[in-house]
Design an enzyme around this catalytic site. Structure first.
Site, PDB file in Angstrom:
ATOM      1  N   SER A 221      -0.219   0.823  -4.919  1.00 53.01           N
ATOM      2  CA  SER A 221      -1.184   1.422  -5.842  1.00 53.01           C
ATOM      3  C   SER A 221      -1.828   2.644  -5.190  1.00 53.01           C
ATOM      4  CB  SER A 221      -2.240   0.391  -6.256  1.00 53.01           C
ATOM      5  OG  SER A 221      -2.914  -0.125  -5.125  1.00 53.01           O
ATOM      6  N   GLY A 223      -4.602   4.543  -6.813  1.00 55.55           N
ATOM      7  CA  GLY A 223      -5.823   4.945  -7.490  1.00 55.55           C
ATOM      8  C   GLY A 223      -5.535   5.844  -8.677  1.00 55.55           C
ATOM      9  N   ALA A 224      -6.227   6.994  -8.727  1.00 52.86           N
ATOM     10  CA  ALA A 224      -6.070   7.912  -9.856  1.00 52.86           C
ATOM     11  C   ALA A 224      -4.680   8.516  -9.923  1.00 52.86           C
ATOM     12  CB  ALA A 224      -7.107   9.026  -9.768  1.00 52.86           C
ATOM     13  N   GLY A 226      -1.964   6.752  -9.769  1.00 51.91           N
ATOM     14  CA  GLY A 226      -1.065   5.759 -10.324  1.00 51.91           C
ATOM     15  C   GLY A 226      -0.457   4.854  -9.286  1.00 51.91           C
ATOM     16  N   GLY A 252      -7.832  -2.569  -8.667  1.00 51.03           N
ATOM     17  CA  GLY A 252      -6.587  -3.026  -8.058  1.00 51.03           C
ATOM     18  C   GLY A 252      -6.207  -4.432  -8.477  1.00 51.03           C
ATOM     19  N   ASP A 253      -7.209  -5.259  -8.730  1.00 50.11           N
ATOM     20  CA  ASP A 253      -6.941  -6.632  -9.174  1.00 50.11           C
ATOM     21  C   ASP A 253      -6.417  -6.637 -10.605  1.00 50.11           C
ATOM     22  OD1 ASP A 253      -8.115  -7.244  -6.706  1.00 50.11           O
ATOM     23  OD2 ASP A 253     -10.097  -7.359  -7.613  1.00 50.11           O
TER      24      ASP A 253
END
Length: 309
Positions: A221, A223-224, A226, A252-253
């Protein structure tokens, strides 16, 4: 069935402040309490997607009782190991004038060898062939660093699939047990491979490091930006649209929930990446430790751009 394993859950307390001034009295505009901890957040996000799960957790004290009641009120069934000490409370301070977050995390109650054995017995009681087990979060004080590896070996020996979101030595030990899927973020993946992941090529190479353990699905992952999701020799990149981020806590979860929901529902790699990023993005648009509503996730999913790498 999907089972979430919550070894160090938390009551998340979020305060939004018009302006945070250190060393002075600050007045909060918003105070929010959320059932938290990575595994419980996955269960909450799955519920929004219309999929029930069993939340298996370790709780202690009055805060632990608050979490138990909170899950019950949400309609999430649970089975718990109760320990001495107090389940932790984490504090997030949002300075609305800058958009910056300050997070203060407690360590949580210290485990004993008895705690580990009782937990393993709970897992043996619930595991069944074909189930998916989501294990997420840092290990609590006193837990052995190979605990996730032991849990993965246990559930997969019974025909279930294990998904993991952790970091550091517990992640490294767990990879040796070859869980079905792992979801590190970029920093966790960098720690695992031992160098910075500065380019898309670097990220693709990092997925290979995980896959070489025998792991089937790797999602890094970003964040912004993708995520990169890999299975076998196939790698896809999923990019979200620009959105207003209100809180990254729990995003993230929610990503993990979308990934597991899609894969366990028989969707292919492209759709799994799409729904994972949509769920994570929807959660980031919520205040506190929120999870996005199904309707918002569906709208975002139609806007996610997924490309082969």
């Amino acid at each position: 069935m999907i089972v979430t394993v919550n070894l160090n859950p938390v009551l998340d307390r979020t305060l939004a402040l018009p302006h945070l001034t250190v060393g002075q009295i600050n007045r909060a505009r918003l105070v929010r309490l959320d059932v938290g901890g990575k595994g419980f957040n996955v269960s909450r996000a799955l519920l929004e997607l219309g999929t029930p799960s069993l939340a298996l957790g370790v709780l202690g004290g009055a805060t632990g009782e608050m979490l138990r009641r909170g899950l019950e009120e949400l309609g999430i069934p649970g089975d718990f190991v109760f320990v001495e000490g107090e389940t932790r409370q984490n504090l997030t301070l949002l300075d609305e004038s800058t958009g910056l977050y300050t997070k203060i995390n407690e360590a949580g109650p210290r485990w004993t060898l008895e705690t580990v054995e009782v937990l393993l017995a709970k897992v043996r009681e619930h595991v069944a062939p074909g189930d998916a087990w989501v294990m997420a979060g840092r290990l609590p004080p006193g837990a052995p660093p190979d605990l996730y590896a032991r849990l993965i070996t246990l559930v997969q020996s019974e025909g279930a699939r294990a998904y993991l979101d952790s970091s550091g030595e517990p992640l490294r030990r767990a990879c040796e047990a070859a869980p079905y899927g792992v979801k590190p973020n970029v920093e966790e993946a960098e720690e695992m491979v031992g160098h910075r992941l500065a380019s898309l090529e670097d990220l693709v190479g990092a997925t290979r490091v995980f896959l070489d353990f025998g792991i089937q699905v790797v999602a890094i992952s970003r964040g912004a930006q993708g995520a990169l999701v890999a299975r076998g020799r196939r790698v896809v990149q999923a990019m979200p649209p620009p959105v207003e981020v209100k809180s990254p806590v729990g995003a993230g979860d929610a990503f993990m929930a979308g990934l597991v929901w899609a894969l366990e529902g028989g969707r292919d790699l492209v759709e799994a990446a799409r729904w994972a990023v949509a769920c994570g993005t929807a959660a980031a648009m919520e205040e506190g430790t929120g999870v996005g509503a199904r309707e918002k996730v569906e709208i975002l999913a139609s806007q996610i751009v997924v490309e082969e790498v």
